[in-house]
Write a protein that holds these residues in place. Structure first.
Motif, PDB file in Angstrom:
ATOM      1  N   MET A  82       3.426  24.453  16.441  1.00 29.95           N
ATOM      2  CA  MET A  82       4.057  25.481  17.258  1.00 29.95           C
ATOM      3  C   MET A  82       3.012  26.492  17.716  1.00 29.95           C
ATOM      4  O   MET A  82       2.441  27.222  16.908  1.00 29.95           O
ATOM      5  N   GLU A  83       2.817  26.522  18.993  1.00 30.29           N
ATOM      6  CA  GLU A  83       1.771  27.385  19.526  1.00 30.29           C
ATOM      7  C   GLU A  83       2.259  28.754  19.933  1.00 30.29           C
ATOM      8  O   GLU A  83       1.467  29.657  20.135  1.00 30.29           O
ATOM      9  N   ALA A  84       3.569  28.894  20.051  1.00 32.74           N
ATOM     10  CA  ALA A  84       4.073  30.120  20.679  1.00 32.74           C
ATOM     11  C   ALA A  84       3.894  31.340  19.804  1.00 32.74           C
ATOM     12  O   ALA A  84       3.615  32.430  20.297  1.00 32.74           O
ATOM     13  N   ARG A  85       4.067  31.155  18.506  1.00 27.48           N
ATOM     14  CA  ARG A  85       3.958  32.312  17.623  1.00 27.48           C
ATOM     15  C   ARG A  85       3.819  31.809  16.191  1.00 27.48           C
ATOM     16  O   ARG A  85       4.120  30.649  15.902  1.00 27.48           O
ATOM     17  N   PRO A  86       3.395  32.666  15.304  1.00 28.75           N
ATOM     18  CA  PRO A  86       3.263  32.232  13.917  1.00 28.75           C
ATOM     19  C   PRO A  86       4.630  32.043  13.291  1.00 28.75           C
ATOM     20  O   PRO A  86       5.621  32.638  13.721  1.00 28.75           O
ATOM     21  N   ILE A  87       4.680  31.239  12.261  1.00 29.04           N
ATOM     22  CA  ILE A  87       5.978  31.051  11.605  1.00 29.04           C
ATOM     23  C   ILE A  87       6.224  32.137  10.565  1.00 29.04           C
ATOM     24  O   ILE A  87       7.352  32.414  10.203  1.00 29.04           O
ATOM     25  N   GLU A  88       5.147  32.746  10.090  1.00 27.54           N
ATOM     26  CA  GLU A  88       5.321  33.818   9.128  1.00 27.54           C
ATOM     27  C   GLU A  88       4.288  34.896   9.410  1.00 27.54           C
ATOM     28  O   GLU A  88       3.150  34.598   9.737  1.00 27.54           O
ATOM     29  N   THR A  89       4.722  36.127   9.256  1.00 34.88           N
ATOM     30  CA  THR A  89       3.815  37.265   9.410  1.00 34.88           C
ATOM     31  C   THR A  89       4.028  38.201   8.239  1.00 34.88           C
ATOM     32  O   THR A  89       5.163  38.546   7.913  1.00 34.88           O
ATOM     33  N   TYR A  90       2.946  38.567   7.606  1.00 30.47           N
ATOM     34  CA  TYR A  90       3.034  39.466   6.454  1.00 30.47           C
ATOM     35  C   TYR A  90       2.208  40.710   6.739  1.00 30.47           C
ATOM     36  O   TYR A  90       1.058  40.609   7.156  1.00 30.47           O
ATOM     37  N   GLN A  91       2.803  41.852   6.467  1.00 34.40           N
ATOM     38  CA  GLN A  91       2.091  43.106   6.677  1.00 34.40           C
ATOM     39  C   GLN A  91       1.212  43.388   5.466  1.00 34.40           C
ATOM     40  O   GLN A  91       1.694  43.452   4.348  1.00 34.40           O
ATOM     41  N   VAL A  92      -0.039  43.552   5.702  1.00 35.05           N
ATOM     42  CA  VAL A  92      -0.951  43.800   4.590  1.00 35.05           C
ATOM     43  C   VAL A  92      -0.997  45.285   4.266  1.00 35.05           C
ATOM     44  O   VAL A  92      -0.825  45.695   3.127  1.00 35.05           O
ATOM     45  N   HIS A  93      -1.251  46.084   5.276  1.00 33.39           N
ATOM     46  CA  HIS A  93      -1.261  47.543   5.055  1.00 33.39           C
ATOM     47  C   HIS A  93      -0.821  48.218   6.355  1.00 33.39           C
ATOM     48  O   HIS A  93      -1.617  48.832   7.049  1.00 33.39           O
ATOM     49  N   ASP A  94       0.471  48.087   6.579  1.00 32.81           N
ATOM     50  CA  ASP A  94       1.005  48.635   7.823  1.00 32.81           C
ATOM     51  C   ASP A  94       0.911  50.152   7.870  1.00 32.81           C
ATOM     52  O   ASP A  94       0.991  50.752   8.933  1.00 32.81           O
ATOM     53  N   ASN A 101       7.348  31.285  -0.622  1.00 29.96           N
ATOM     54  CA  ASN A 101       8.662  30.755  -0.954  1.00 29.96           C
ATOM     55  C   ASN A 101       9.632  31.864  -1.305  1.00 29.96           C
ATOM     56  O   ASN A 101      10.749  31.908  -0.811  1.00 29.96           O
ATOM     57  N   THR A 102       9.204  32.744  -2.162  1.00 31.59           N
ATOM     58  CA  THR A 102      10.124  33.792  -2.590  1.00 31.59           C
ATOM     59  C   THR A 102      10.081  35.001  -1.675  1.00 31.59           C
ATOM     60  O   THR A 102      10.908  35.904  -1.814  1.00 31.59           O
ATOM     61  N   LYS A 103       9.099  35.022  -0.798  1.00 30.23           N
ATOM     62  CA  LYS A 103       8.921  36.156   0.113  1.00 30.23           C
ATOM     63  C   LYS A 103       8.624  37.450  -0.623  1.00 30.23           C
ATOM     64  O   LYS A 103       8.798  38.535  -0.091  1.00 30.23           O
ATOM     65  N   ARG A 104       8.183  37.327  -1.860  1.00 30.00           N
ATOM     66  CA  ARG A 104       7.786  38.531  -2.569  1.00 30.00           C
ATOM     67  C   ARG A 104       6.283  38.712  -2.398  1.00 30.00           C
ATOM     68  O   ARG A 104       5.539  37.746  -2.225  1.00 30.00           O
ATOM     69  N   ASP A 105       5.868  39.965  -2.487  1.00 32.82           N
ATOM     70  CA  ASP A 105       4.443  40.215  -2.400  1.00 32.82           C
ATOM     71  C   ASP A 105       4.039  41.222  -3.464  1.00 32.82           C
ATOM     72  O   ASP A 105       4.881  41.918  -4.018  1.00 32.82           O
ATOM     73  N   VAL A 106       2.780  41.260  -3.731  1.00 31.28           N
ATOM     74  CA  VAL A 106       2.308  42.169  -4.777  1.00 31.28           C
ATOM     75  C   VAL A 106       0.961  42.734  -4.355  1.00 31.28           C
ATOM     76  O   VAL A 106       0.183  42.068  -3.657  1.00 31.28           O
ATOM     77  N   THR A 107       0.723  43.962  -4.750  1.00 27.70           N
ATOM     78  CA  THR A 107      -0.574  44.597  -4.517  1.00 27.70           C
ATOM     79  C   THR A 107      -1.231  44.823  -5.861  1.00 27.70           C
ATOM     80  O   THR A 107      -0.642  45.435  -6.747  1.00 27.70           O
ATOM     81  N   LEU A 108      -2.428  44.317  -6.010  1.00 22.31           N
ATOM     82  CA  LEU A 108      -3.145  44.504  -7.263  1.00 22.31           C
ATOM     83  C   LEU A 108      -4.463  45.191  -6.980  1.00 22.31           C
ATOM     84  O   LEU A 108      -4.929  45.230  -5.844  1.00 22.31           O
ATOM     85  N   GLU A 109      -5.040  45.708  -8.030  1.00 20.58           N
ATOM     86  CA  GLU A 109      -6.275  46.458  -7.850  1.00 20.58           C
ATOM     87  C   GLU A 109      -7.382  45.823  -8.670  1.00 20.58           C
ATOM     88  O   GLU A 109      -7.187  45.424  -9.820  1.00 20.58           O
ATOM     89  N   ALA A 110      -8.542  45.738  -8.079  1.00 21.12           N
ATOM     90  CA  ALA A 110      -9.711  45.225  -8.794  1.00 21.12           C
ATOM     91  C   ALA A 110     -10.609  46.403  -9.115  1.00 21.12           C
ATOM     92  O   ALA A 110     -11.453  46.798  -8.330  1.00 21.12           O
TER      93      ALA A 110
END
Lengths: 241, 617
Positions: free
Chosen positions: B481-493, B538-547
């Motif tokens: 599919m070239e028209a658009r991505p199937i998933e978009t995730y905001q990293v640091h909106d 799959n779960t659509k969950r996200d997490v932010t961790l710190e190094a």
């Protein structure tokens, strides 16, 4: 660079919107922000590390931003050409001053309200914009580039796309824009002239900044269109560099 | 189009014979000097002043100060008799100075007898292999490793913060329970620029982890096999080899320096006992071969122990040289140098699935190389306009498809992806597919284009999807599919309102990388303030961790972090304005099979492991 805890606020968001004056303020603040963005971009374009080859991707992105701003300004009609008197080039050995970023000459000129301003058009600019230095001569707009073509078009004409600017630049100074994205063929020692040739102080418009790329630009009126003159000029540039 | 690179060898840099040993007074074994002739380019340029020989920069090899609990005082380096950090400056290291395999401290058992070691078949070939990379043909028998030694009182020679196995906590299953496995690097606030890690890459099995830094040095870590006998040794990554890959060069024609910073490292699939990797700086790509040597021949007839010719009168009888075991040595040598192929700065390299070719991409062109041929390359993409002033778009990243050797993708500064098929034409300027998402008019600003510039593109392991990273988001694209991505995730909106400031301080041009996990179910990317983010598809969950050192206690599971943008603020939240934009996580890598990740935070290398969910879903 950011330090911890340093807050940066978008100037535009802070303004109180009350009354027509406020409306005008928004408009001029937008122009202000846009202008400062333009100036900032030009500074970024030209201040590159002398030692290492500048990052081409970054340069292209900044140049595209400049292009966008200029296109928008052209549409607004705020993109004006310089009058002949202003054409006197500032001495080429003046360095960029940080006043560029603090300028707000448009206010003095009574900037025309720009149509169709959206809120989020220009994000919060440098928050510590210096107060307007009214001593600055108000109009030095886009001197260099424009005047180069002024014989051809009426002085008031300012509808130029960046392409035409660059094209003009190229005919005048074939190496000019090339210096920005030069490849191995054109040597980089022109950067010396770039850095020393940066026109600072009074209100360099974008073209003026770009103008700074060319070391020895003839005066506007002498921007002769004759092929011979151009050739001479080209040779002059090549020989100088 | 065939672009022939000049056959003059490297411009400027000197290809050093990596097998020349550094001085090591206490070395007990000695190999006869290798007969490999270094390829010196005519007119080799001297090294640019100011560069530091790799041995003088501990970098991520630096031992930590003994403030860590349980760390015994630093023991002297076994090889030189001096502590690595306190060592007087050594003479400039040759490229590829051999690094002994990391040693444990006192209490270590002697190595098991030769019988238990690897079969010696391969070694003879190793010494004779000068010609084309024939390599070691014999397969290696899996070696029984020496039993692990007691580590409780091991002084920390190399900076290692080893974590005992964590208590099986009950974390949120979708967030995983990541805990710090080890941390390499100096804790000093003053970071030497040469130690800044610029690339991280696992090999195809995950056994080796390579890092490159701004000083041109490559450090390779090898995973210790887990052993049930000692639960302490839980497969940690020890330094396996370190060598100087690139030196700074000076281009006299342009009066410009060519940085030695390693932009990318890519491992070649392993085809024999040796490991190979490609490392590149802005202009030159090098193929390095990493081999082990644990046997040496003894009993030459004509040469004595030091390699000097014997006086023939003393030779009374003939003997057959025998192979005696020796301490394991890891040798690195530059096998190929692919120079003069690029006018602009190389931003990515990618090995083809055919294992014979690879491509290198700079800002305007992509070249296809054969791994065995260094004096020519094919130009397969060229987006340089006839007039440089018409230039508005550059190539930012590229990668070969993991299975189809004719397909590759490259991303641009305008946010588009182009999939090209090499079967269609020799010059793939015309794309087969163009992946572009239409711009969102409501979010339009002067910075829209800059933040849409793709900084990294990665195919999924399955080959079906592509992952792209632009300034604020990561996107998953379906090849169909070239028209658009199937998933978009905001990293640091939350940075969207700060774009002008980020433009001013140049942070908006930071190039973040992204990574898939082995099963393509989770994607990871870095952010500012030493944060990194993981998104479970799959779960659509996200997490932010710190190094960071403070938040990575050896036993503890990493706590999720949150950036608050006004509104309700929880206790441990960080406000957007307090983010440290000098601490950026640009380079991350995920183990191909397990839940182990390597995070490069400036000059420190963090390795986290999810022990609870060690299998990928």
């Amino acid at each position: 660079m950011f330090t911890r805890g340093l807050k940066r606020k978008c100037v535009g968001h802070e303004e109180d919107m009350e009354g027509a004056l406020a409306g005008l303020k928004t408009v001029s603040s937008y122009s202000l922000q846009r202008q400062s963005l333009l100036d900032m971009s030009l500074v970024k374009l030209q201040l590159c590390h002398m030692l290492v080859e500048p990052n081409l991707c970054r340069s292209v992105l900044i140049a595209n931003t400049v292009r966008q701003i200029q296109e928008e300004m052209t549409q607004d009609g705020t993109w004006r050409s310089v009058t002949p008197q202003e054409a006197g080039r500032a001495p080429l050995d003046r360095l960029v001053s940080t006043e560029i970023l603090c300028r707000s000459a448009w206010e003095q000129e009574g900037a025309r309200p720009a149509p169709g301003l959206g809120d989020g058009h220009v994000q919060g600019p440098v928050s510590d914009l210096c107060p307007v230095t009214s001593a600055q001569a108000p109009r030095h707009p886009q001197s260099g580039i424009w005047e180069l073509d002024s014989p051809r078009e009426d002085r008031g004409g300012f509808h130029k796309s960046l392409d035409q600017i660059f094209e003009t630049l190229e005919t005048k100074n074939p190496g000019c824009m090339e210096e920005l994205f030069s490849d191995v063929d054109s040597p980089y020692y022109d950067l010396d002239t770039v850095l020393t040739g940066m026109v600072g102080g009074a209100r360099p418009g974008p073209c003026e900044g770009l103008e700074g790329l060319a070391p020895a630009t003839p005066g506007p009126s002498s921007s002769c269109k004759s092929d011979l003159g151009e050739l001479d000029h080209v040779v002059e540039i090549l020989v100088e560099t | 189009r065939l672009a022939e690179a000049a056959n003059a060898g490297p411009v400027g840099g000197v290809e050093r014979d990596a097998s020349v040993r550094g001085d090591s007074p206490s070395a007990s074994t000695h190999t006869p000097p290798r007969a490999r002739a270094p390829r010196l380019s005519p007119g080799a340029l001297p090294r640019a002043p100011g560069s530091t020989p790799c041995d003088q920069r501990p970098g991520i090899l630096a031992p930590r100060p003994p403030s860590a609990p349980g760390a015994a005082p630093r023991a002297p380096h076994p090889r030189s008799g001096r502590s690595l950090l306190g060592a007087p400056p050594r003479p400039p290291a040759r490229a590829g100075s051999r690094a002994r395999r990391r040693r444990r401290r006192s209490g270590r058992r002697a190595r098991p007898p030769a019988a238990a070691r690897r079969t010696p078949v391969a070694v003879a070939a190793c010494g004779a292999a000068h010609g084309p990379a024939a390599g070691l043909a014999s397969p290696r028998a899996p070696a029984p490793r020496p039993p692990p030694r007691a580590r409780a009182h091991a002084p920390l020679l190399f900076c290692q913060l080893t974590a005992p196995p964590p208590r099986p906590a009950a974390p949120a299953a979708d967030q995983g329970s990541w805990c710090l496995c080890q941390l390499n690097g100096a804790a000093d606030l003053e970071v030497s620029e040469a130690d800044i890690i610029s690339t991280v890459e696992f090999n195809h099995t995950g056994e080796l982890l390579a890092t490159g830094d701004k000083g041109g040095r490559v450090v390779i870590f090898q995973r210790e096999p887990e052993s049930k006998n000692a639960p302490h040794s839980q497969g940690e990554y020890d330094v396996y080899s370190t060598f100087q890959s690139h030196e700074p060069e000076f281009d006299y024609l342009k009066s410009l320096e060519i940085e030695e910073k390693i932009n990318k490292i890519k491992w070649l699939p392993q085809q024999n006992a040796a490991h190979s990797l490609l490392s590149t700086n802005d202009k030159t790509i090098k193929l390095w071969k990493i081999t082990e040597r644990d046997k040496r021949p003894e009993g030459y007839n004509l040469k004595d122990e030091e390699g000097k010719l014997k006086d023939l009168s003393t030779v009374t009888s003939l003997q057959v040289p025998v192979l005696k075991p020796m301490d394991l040595m890891v040798e690195v040598s530059p096998r190929r140098i692919f120079a003069n192929g690029h006018t602009y700065h190389i931003n990515s390299i990618s090995v083809n699935s055919d294992c014979e070719t690879y491509m290198s991409a700079d800002d305007l062109r992509i070249n296809l190389w054969h791994l065995a041929i260094t004096d020519r390359s094919f130009n397969i993409v060229d987006i340089k306009p006839a007039n440089m002033e018409d230039l508005t778009e550059v190539i930012t990243a590229s990668e070969f498809h993991p299975h189809h050797c004719n397909l590759f993708v490259y991303s641009s500064s305008k946010g588009s992806l182009r999939l090209c098929d090499m079967r269609a034409a020799a010059l793939c300027d015309k794309h087969s597919k163009l992946f572009e998402e239409p711009e969102d008019p409501s979010n339009r600003s002067f910075f829209s284009e800059i933040i849409s510039s793709v900084s990294d593109v990665k195919f999924s392991h399955s080959g079906r999807y592509m992952l792209t990273r632009d300034y604020l988001t990561v996107k998953v694209w379906d090849l169909n599919m070239e028209a658009r991505p199937i998933e978009t995730y905001q990293v640091h909106d939350y940075l969207r309102s700060k774009l002008c400031s980020l433009y001013e301080n140049d942070c908006i041009f930071d190039k973040f990388e992204c990574a898939w996990n082995g099963s393509d179910s989770v994607i990871m990317t870095g952010a500012y303030n030493n944060f990194f983010r993981m998104f479970d598809r799959n779960t659509k969950r996200d997490v932010t961790l710190e190094a960071s050192r403070e938040s990575s206690k050896p036993r503890a599971v990493l706590k999720p972090r949150r950036v608050c943008v006004g509104g309700k603020r929880r206790r441990d939240d960080i406000s957007v304005d307090s983010l440290d934009f000098t601490k950026k996580i640009l380079h991350t890598a995920w183990h191909p099979a397990e839940n182990i990740i390597a995070i490069a935070a400036t000059n420190n290398l963090y390795i986290f492991q999810d022990k609870v969910n060690s299998e990928m879903h």
